[in-house]
Design a protein around this motif. Structure first.
Motif, PDB file in Angstrom:
ATOM      1  N   ASP A  36       0.784  -1.327  -0.198  1.00  0.00           N
ATOM      2  CA  ASP A  36       0.106   0.098   0.353  1.00  0.00           C
ATOM      3  C   ASP A  36       0.963   1.729   0.116  1.00  0.00           C
ATOM      4  N   VAL A  37       2.020   1.155   0.298  1.00  0.00           N
ATOM      5  CA  VAL A  37       2.408   2.425   0.590  1.00  0.00           C
ATOM      6  C   VAL A  37       2.995   3.100  -0.994  1.00  0.00           C
ATOM      7  N   LEU A  38       3.188   1.707  -1.976  1.00  0.00           N
ATOM      8  CA  LEU A  38       3.334   2.439  -3.057  1.00  0.00           C
ATOM      9  C   LEU A  38       2.353   3.533  -4.004  1.00  0.00           C
ATOM     10  N   ILE A  39       0.853   3.777  -3.610  1.00  0.00           N
ATOM     11  CA  ILE A  39      -0.057   4.496  -3.927  1.00  0.00           C
ATOM     12  C   ILE A  39       1.060   5.854  -3.346  1.00  0.00           C
ATOM     13  N   PRO A  40       0.853   6.010  -2.063  1.00  0.00           N
ATOM     14  CA  PRO A  40       0.852   7.840  -1.651  1.00  0.00           C
ATOM     15  C   PRO A  40       2.976   8.238  -2.269  1.00  0.00           C
ATOM     16  N   ILE A  41       3.790   7.128  -2.772  1.00  0.00           N
ATOM     17  CA  ILE A  41       4.487   7.869  -3.184  1.00  0.00           C
ATOM     18  C   ILE A  41       4.234   8.442  -4.517  1.00  0.00           C
ATOM     19  N   THR A  42       3.664   6.813  -5.739  1.00  0.00           N
ATOM     20  CA  THR A  42       3.342   7.812  -7.058  1.00  0.00           C
ATOM     21  C   THR A  42       2.462   9.061  -7.006  1.00  0.00           C
ATOM     22  N   THR A  43       1.519   8.158  -6.180  1.00  0.00           N
ATOM     23  CA  THR A  43       0.918  10.114  -6.333  1.00  0.00           C
ATOM     24  C   THR A  43       1.052  11.288  -6.333  1.00  0.00           C
ATOM     25  N   PHE A  44       2.547  11.459  -5.059  1.00  0.00           N
ATOM     26  CA  PHE A  44       3.697  12.269  -4.766  1.00  0.00           C
ATOM     27  C   PHE A  44       4.247  12.820  -5.784  1.00  0.00           C
ATOM     28  N   PHE A  45       4.737  12.081  -7.248  1.00  0.00           N
ATOM     29  CA  PHE A  45       5.105  12.288  -7.811  1.00  0.00           C
ATOM     30  C   PHE A  45       4.128  12.517  -8.917  1.00  0.00           C
ATOM     31  N   SER A  46       3.369  12.213  -8.979  1.00  0.00           N
ATOM     32  CA  SER A  46       2.354  12.870  -9.810  1.00  0.00           C
ATOM     33  C   SER A  46       1.982  14.066  -9.478  1.00  0.00           C
ATOM     34  N   ILE A  66       3.991  16.857  -8.720  1.00  0.00           N
ATOM     35  CA  ILE A  66       4.581  17.918  -9.102  1.00  0.00           C
ATOM     36  C   ILE A  66       4.669  18.119 -10.143  1.00  0.00           C
ATOM     37  N   PRO A  67       5.210  19.166 -10.454  1.00  0.00           N
ATOM     38  CA  PRO A  67       4.762  19.695 -11.996  1.00  0.00           C
ATOM     39  C   PRO A  67       4.890  19.075 -12.892  1.00  0.00           C
ATOM     40  N   TYR A  68       4.909  18.718 -14.091  1.00  0.00           N
ATOM     41  CA  TYR A  68       5.992  18.702 -14.495  1.00  0.00           C
ATOM     42  C   TYR A  68       7.371  18.783 -15.638  1.00  0.00           C
ATOM     43  N   PHE A  69       7.048  20.533 -15.421  1.00  0.00           N
ATOM     44  CA  PHE A  69       7.968  21.491 -16.103  1.00  0.00           C
ATOM     45  C   PHE A  69       9.063  21.023 -15.042  1.00  0.00           C
ATOM     46  N   TRP A  70       9.217  21.518 -13.365  1.00  0.00           N
ATOM     47  CA  TRP A  70      10.059  20.980 -12.337  1.00  0.00           C
ATOM     48  C   TRP A  70      10.023  19.726 -12.718  1.00  0.00           C
ATOM     49  N   LEU A  71       9.345  18.921 -12.139  1.00  0.00           N
ATOM     50  CA  LEU A  71      10.433  17.405 -12.388  1.00  0.00           C
ATOM     51  C   LEU A  71      11.176  17.058 -13.630  1.00  0.00           C
ATOM     52  N   SER A  83       3.448  10.254 -14.507  1.00  0.00           N
ATOM     53  CA  SER A  83       1.791   9.725 -14.588  1.00  0.00           C
ATOM     54  C   SER A  83       1.438   8.551 -14.062  1.00  0.00           C
ATOM     55  N   LEU A  84       2.361   7.138 -13.755  1.00  0.00           N
ATOM     56  CA  LEU A  84       2.736   6.363 -13.092  1.00  0.00           C
ATOM     57  C   LEU A  84       1.568   6.031 -11.694  1.00  0.00           C
ATOM     58  N   GLY A  85       1.523   7.531 -11.124  1.00  0.00           N
ATOM     59  CA  GLY A  85       0.109   7.251  -9.999  1.00  0.00           C
ATOM     60  C   GLY A  85      -1.557   7.357  -9.945  1.00  0.00           C
ATOM     61  N   GLY A  86      -1.006   8.482 -11.400  1.00  0.00           N
ATOM     62  CA  GLY A  86      -2.601   8.363 -12.131  1.00  0.00           C
ATOM     63  C   GLY A  86      -3.567   6.701 -12.184  1.00  0.00           C
ATOM     64  N   TRP A  87      -2.511   5.615 -12.483  1.00  0.00           N
ATOM     65  CA  TRP A  87      -3.115   4.337 -13.318  1.00  0.00           C
ATOM     66  C   TRP A  87      -3.213   4.026 -12.336  1.00  0.00           C
ATOM     67  N   GLY A 133      16.207   9.760 -25.667  1.00  0.00           N
ATOM     68  CA  GLY A 133      15.051   9.745 -25.526  1.00  0.00           C
ATOM     69  C   GLY A 133      14.650   9.473 -23.980  1.00  0.00           C
ATOM     70  N   PHE A 134      15.637   8.421 -23.545  1.00  0.00           N
ATOM     71  CA  PHE A 134      15.550   8.110 -22.375  1.00  0.00           C
ATOM     72  C   PHE A 134      14.870   8.229 -20.440  1.00  0.00           C
ATOM     73  N   LEU A 135      15.574   9.462 -21.118  1.00  0.00           N
ATOM     74  CA  LEU A 135      15.326  10.577 -19.851  1.00  0.00           C
ATOM     75  C   LEU A 135      13.613  11.623 -19.699  1.00  0.00           C
ATOM     76  N   PRO A 136      13.079  11.773 -20.865  1.00  0.00           N
ATOM     77  CA  PRO A 136      11.869  12.329 -21.211  1.00  0.00           C
ATOM     78  C   PRO A 136      11.215  11.166 -21.075  1.00  0.00           C
ATOM     79  N   ALA A 137      11.309  10.313 -21.682  1.00  0.00           N
ATOM     80  CA  ALA A 137      10.088   9.315 -21.503  1.00  0.00           C
ATOM     81  C   ALA A 137      10.588   8.537 -20.059  1.00  0.00           C
ATOM     82  N   ALA A 138      11.508   8.542 -18.947  1.00  0.00           N
ATOM     83  CA  ALA A 138      11.179   8.363 -18.085  1.00  0.00           C
ATOM     84  C   ALA A 138      10.533   9.645 -17.305  1.00  0.00           C
ATOM     85  N   THR A 139      10.429  10.422 -17.641  1.00  0.00           N
ATOM     86  CA  THR A 139      10.015  11.601 -16.692  1.00  0.00           C
ATOM     87  C   THR A 139       8.145  11.069 -17.386  1.00  0.00           C
TER      88      THR A 139
END
Length: 359
Positions: free
Chosen positions: A166-176, A178-183, A235-239, A224-230
């Protein structure tokens, strides 16, 4: 009077398989919902006409035009040449707005999206096509990875609710959150500037000629690896959160309880019954994500200087390049409508209740 014998189910009939959910009810006799599909197709055709009409009128409501912006950068253009450019771009002031609209449709039906002043009088189809390849390759791949990992991960977290997962949910949601440009800027500062693992931007190295070779493909993947990973991280948290919440709802259904009571293996109950039903709402969200893949992520493409459709649209808007703006908007609109139509079709075939309603 003889008694009427009760109709018993066939020996191989499985009540859990039939169920009331999308687990394949009435196997082998699923009717194609032609009425549903026809209604959706008509709706999307009307939406396409409305979008194309708005696409024509909206740029013309902006102050100035592409020729005016071009003349501001090139002072040596004669008035006659400027009038010829306006006529070529469909901006002839002598023609009425209705006539321009009719001419726009005539060119559109022939596959002619006009020419782009911003890109040296090149055809819009050629300019958009080149940018579209980069956007679909990068954003499309990243979206597929995020959807697959988030959906599978959310199903497992929902199935094992109350565990350490269950700890994965708040972690992935936290990254979601963060403003994308800042990430993106944070990723560049750490992995490109500080560590030097990845290039700062662009789709491939400066001075490298695009060609079908392993060296060029490796260079593209490296850039393309870095922008793809970003994109995946953002978007992982929403899914994952959406799938996990749907799993919690589905696990309370009777058919899941009965399946477990019959002693079915947990893996079969998880993937055959629970996850198969919980994933249905995810399909429509995924269709929307697929549609907006074509639009690209403007912020990502600007931050990483990636030559995709999003950056192309921003440049066209700043230059008031009507033809290029309309071409990009048209491609985005068609992709979104097609993705939604495919989602409706998939939903109709995956959910028997849709077929039963149409029947």
């Amino acid at each position: 009077m003889s008694a009427i014998a009760p109709q018993l189910p066939a020996p191989d009939f499985d009540a859990i398989e039939a169920g009331t959910s999308a687990t394949g009810a009435v196997k082998g006799r699923a009717r194609i919902p032609w009425r549903f599909l026809g209604n959706r197709a008509l709706f999307y055709l009307f939406t396409l006409w409305a979008a194309i009409t708005i696409n024509f009128f909206l740029p013309r409501l902006m102050k100035g035009d592409a020729v005016t912006a071009y003349l501001a950068r090139n002072r040596n253009v004669t008035p006659e040449a400027a009038d010829a450019l306006r006529a070529l771009l469909g901006l002839d002031t002598d023609a009425s707005l209705w006539q321009q609209y009719v001419d726009y449709w005539a060119h559109l039906l022939r596959g002619d999206l006009g020419i782009s002043l911003l890109h040296g009088m090149r055809p819009v189809t050629e300019v958009v096509g080149q940018s579209l390849i980069w956007t679909v390759a990068l954003v499309g791949f990243a979206t597929l990875i995020a959807f697959a990992v988030g959906t599978i991960g959310g199903a497992i977290v929902g199935w094992r609710r109350g565990s350490r997962l269950d700890v994965l949910i708040p972690i992935t949601t936290f990254f979601s959150t963060i403003p994308y440009f800042w990430l993106g800027l944070l990723a560049i500062s750490i992995f490109s500037v500080a560590l030097g693992w990845f290039p700062i931007g662009k789709a491939y190295g400066v001075g490298v000629a695009p060609e079908w070779s392993w060296e060029f493909v490796g260079d593209v993947i490296h850039h393309g690896f870095l922008p793809a990973a970003t994109i995946v991280i953002a978007s992982l948290g929403g899914w994952m959160l959406g799938m996990r919440n749907m799993m919690l709802t589905v696990l309370d259904e009777d058919y899941v309880t009965v399946a477990q009571a019959k002693g079915m293996p947990n893996d079969r109950v998880l993937w055959r019954y629970a996850a198969r039903n919980a994933v249905l709402p995810q399909i429509q969200s995924f269709a929307l994500a697929l549609g907006f893949i074509v639009g690209g992520t403007i912020v990502m493409e600007v931050v990483f200087s990636y030559p995709g459709v999003g950056k192309l649209l921003l440049d066209a808007t700043n230059a008031k390049d009507y033809a290029l703006m309309q071409g990009v908007f048209l491609v985005i609109t068609i992709s979104v409508l097609l993705a939604n139509l495919l989602a409706d079709v998939a939903y109709a075939f995956l959910d028997p209740r849709t077929r039963q309603t149409e029947a």
